[in-house]
Write a protein that holds these residues in place. Structure first.
Motif, short mmCIF file in Angstrom:
data_model
loop_
_atom_site.label_atom_id
_atom_site.label_comp_id
_atom_site.label_asym_id
_atom_site.label_seq_id
_atom_site.Cartn_x
_atom_site.Cartn_y
_atom_site.Cartn_z
N LYS A 32 0.83 -1.20 0.00
CA LYS A 32 0.00 0.00 0.00
C LYS A 32 0.87 1.25 0.00
CE LYS A 32 -3.95 -2.18 2.22
NZ LYS A 32 -4.21 -2.90 1.03
N MET A 33 0.60 2.13 -0.95
CA MET A 33 1.33 3.37 -1.09
C MET A 33 0.31 4.51 -1.08
SD MET A 33 4.24 1.87 -1.28
CE MET A 33 5.40 3.17 -1.55
N ARG A 34 0.80 5.72 -1.04
CA ARG A 34 -0.08 6.90 -0.97
C ARG A 34 -1.07 6.95 -2.13
NH1 ARG A 34 3.51 11.42 -1.56
NH2 ARG A 34 4.51 10.19 0.01
N HIS A 35 -0.64 6.60 -3.34
CA HIS A 35 -1.49 6.73 -4.53
C HIS A 35 -2.19 5.44 -4.94
CE1 HIS A 35 -0.20 10.82 -5.27
NE2 HIS A 35 1.01 10.43 -4.94
N GLY A 36 -2.03 4.40 -4.16
CA GLY A 36 -2.67 3.13 -4.49
C GLY A 36 -1.84 1.95 -4.05
N GLU A 37 -2.27 0.79 -4.46
CA GLU A 37 -1.60 -0.44 -4.06
C GLU A 37 -0.82 -1.01 -5.23
OE1 GLU A 37 -3.46 -3.59 -1.38
OE2 GLU A 37 -3.53 -4.56 -3.34
N LEU A 38 0.39 -1.47 -4.94
CA LEU A 38 1.20 -2.20 -5.90
C LEU A 38 0.94 -3.67 -5.66
CD1 LEU A 38 4.42 -0.06 -5.46
CD2 LEU A 38 2.90 -0.05 -7.46
N ASP A 39 0.37 -4.36 -6.65
CA ASP A 39 -0.04 -5.75 -6.46
C ASP A 39 1.14 -6.66 -6.14
OD1 ASP A 39 -2.66 -5.01 -6.99
OD2 ASP A 39 -2.57 -5.64 -9.09
N LEU A 40 2.14 -6.66 -7.00
CA LEU A 40 3.33 -7.49 -6.80
C LEU A 40 4.56 -6.67 -7.18
CD1 LEU A 40 2.27 -10.80 -8.59
CD2 LEU A 40 2.38 -10.43 -6.13
N ILE A 41 5.61 -6.85 -6.41
CA ILE A 41 6.90 -6.29 -6.76
C ILE A 41 7.86 -7.47 -6.78
CG2 ILE A 41 8.72 -4.67 -6.15
CD1 ILE A 41 6.54 -3.11 -4.56
N ALA A 42 8.56 -7.60 -7.89
CA ALA A 42 9.43 -8.77 -8.08
C ALA A 42 10.74 -8.35 -8.70
CB ALA A 42 8.72 -9.78 -8.99
N LEU A 43 11.69 -9.26 -8.66
CA LEU A 43 12.96 -9.07 -9.35
C LEU A 43 13.03 -10.06 -10.51
CD1 LEU A 43 15.44 -8.68 -6.37
CD2 LEU A 43 14.86 -6.93 -8.07
N ASP A 44 13.31 -9.53 -11.68
CA ASP A 44 13.58 -10.35 -12.86
C ASP A 44 15.06 -10.16 -13.13
OD1 ASP A 44 13.62 -11.76 -15.23
OD2 ASP A 44 12.49 -10.26 -16.38
N GLY A 45 15.87 -11.04 -12.56
CA GLY A 45 17.30 -10.80 -12.54
C GLY A 45 17.57 -9.62 -11.64
N GLU A 52 1.14 -5.40 -12.18
CA GLU A 52 -0.29 -5.18 -11.97
C GLU A 52 -1.00 -6.47 -12.36
OE1 GLU A 52 -3.85 -3.04 -11.06
OE2 GLU A 52 -1.77 -2.88 -10.44
N VAL A 53 -1.88 -6.95 -11.49
CA VAL A 53 -2.61 -8.19 -11.74
C VAL A 53 -4.06 -7.84 -11.98
CG1 VAL A 53 -3.28 -10.44 -10.80
CG2 VAL A 53 -1.02 -9.47 -10.25
N LYS A 54 -4.60 -8.28 -13.10
CA LYS A 54 -6.00 -8.04 -13.43
C LYS A 54 -6.67 -9.37 -13.73
CE LYS A 54 -6.23 -3.63 -13.06
NZ LYS A 54 -6.99 -3.08 -11.97
N ALA A 74 -1.37 6.39 -11.35
CA ALA A 74 -1.32 5.96 -9.96
C ALA A 74 -0.23 4.91 -9.75
CB ALA A 74 -2.68 5.41 -9.52
N LEU A 75 -0.08 3.98 -10.69
CA LEU A 75 0.98 2.97 -10.59
C LEU A 75 2.36 3.63 -10.65
CD1 LEU A 75 -0.47 0.16 -12.88
CD2 LEU A 75 -0.12 0.03 -10.41
N GLN A 76 2.53 4.58 -11.55
CA GLN A 76 3.81 5.25 -11.67
C GLN A 76 4.16 6.02 -10.40
OE1 GLN A 76 3.10 7.38 -15.34
NE2 GLN A 76 4.24 5.86 -16.51
#
Length: 114
Positions: A32-45, A52-54, A74-76
């Motif tokens: 949860k962030m000020r402008h919305g929720e980040l669904d998943l944060i991951a590392l690709d390498g 974003e999951v829809k 909002a995501l940015q």
């Protein structure tokens, strides 16, 4: 009948499992962030990926169509806040979309530049 929050959480869990099976490292979920929720944060390498999951189960609704300009902004903004808070300014980032419906899972890389 399950509520929308539990359906969303189940879709995010499924997306996290999908990404982990592809070699991604899940950093955090439902941040949860000020402008919305980040669904998943991951590392690709070494790349920090905001995912974003829809999920749509009703016929005639396409999950890919659910990200408009307001959601993109909002995501940015949320990602920018996360990057600063975690001191990740030097890390390469991207935004992905995982769309799910009765047809299955579709993973779109780099849906827009942050």
């Amino acid at each position: 009948m399950p509520n929308l929050r539990s359906l969303g959480a189940a879709a995010e869990d499924r997306a996290a499992e999908y990404l982990a099976a592809k070699g991604y490292t899940i950093v955090t979920r439902r941040k949860k962030m000020r402008h919305g929720e980040l669904d998943l944060i991951a590392l690709d390498g070494e790349v920090l990926v905001f995912v974003e999951v829809k999920h749509r189960s009703a016929p005639g609704y396409v999950p890919e169509e659910s990200i408009g300009s307001a959601k993109e902004r909002a995501l940015q903004l949320s990602a920018e806040q996360y990057i600063v808070e975690m001191s990740e300014e030097a890390r390469e980032t991207r935004f992905d979309l995982i769309a799910m419906d009765s047809e299955g899972i579709r993973h779109y890389l780099d849906i827009f530049r942050g």
